[in-house]
Design a protein around this motif. Structure first.
Motif: not given
Length: 191
Positions: A164-185
């Motif tokens: 969750a913390l890694q996803l949060w950090e990546s979301w702060k950098a690029a929100p759209e790619q982070s959400l896509l990456a999260f949904s592909n877990l």
């Protein structure tokens, strides 16, 4: 000797021009008028004198309360515990025209629900629908299963937090790619 205060639905007069009144329908289908001004204790509303009386009347005795007011008629009952004779009396009552009154159904089924209907026919239809749930237990909601923390290993506890913390950090950098990456877990779509 019969109680002169107890009547049946056929004895209930047309209440279209009357002042507000309240009635309890007992387990034998008798209508018991409520008169809080009465000197006779059995005619006063037990719900106003004792805090647990409503629960007892609805849950244990399966009674129905009908409260006729100037602009609305309120019908209250517990779906699971209502007595069939009470329900039949309420149906008979709602089958009669309610001149200019909105009908409010206030019923308990896992919690108290309040529904308003412009006419008695619609309210009667809804009352008939609730009758099918008389012997069905409502969903009790989520449950908590206690887990002994000593039986969980450290990695099981830390992995979801770390992810969750890694996803949060990546979301702060690029929100759209982070959400896509999260949904592909792999565990995202697991039910």
């Amino acid at each position: 000797m019969s109680d002169p205060c107890i009547v049946t639905s056929s004895d209930i007069p047309d209440m279209s021009g009357q002042s507000p009144s309240a009635w309890w329908i007992d387990d034998e289908g008798n209508w018991r008028p409520v008169d809080d001004e009465s000197e006779l204790p059995h005619q006063r509303d037990p719900a106003t004198s004792h805090s647990e009386a409503l629960s007892f009347l609805y849950d244990w005795l399966g009674m129905i309360r009908i409260d006729v007011r100037a602009t609305e008629t309120i019908v209250e009952w517990d779906v699971q515990n209502v007595q069939p004779t009470c329900l039949e009396e309420a149906k008979t009552f709602l089958d009669r025209p309610q001149q200019g009154r909105e009908i409010v159904l206030h019923y308990c089924y896992g919690g108290w629900c309040r529904e308003r209907f412009p006419n008695a026919a619609s309210a009667l239809e809804r009352l008939l629908e609730t009758e099918a749930y008389r012997h069905v237990a409502p969903f009790e909601g989520p449950t908590i299963h206690p887990i002994d923390l000593q039986k969980l290993d450290r990695e099981q506890l830390q992995y979801p937090i770390r992810q969750a913390l890694q996803l949060w950090e990546s979301w702060k950098a690029a929100p759209e790619q982070s959400l896509l990456a999260f949904s592909n877990l792999p565990n995202f779509w697991r039910t």
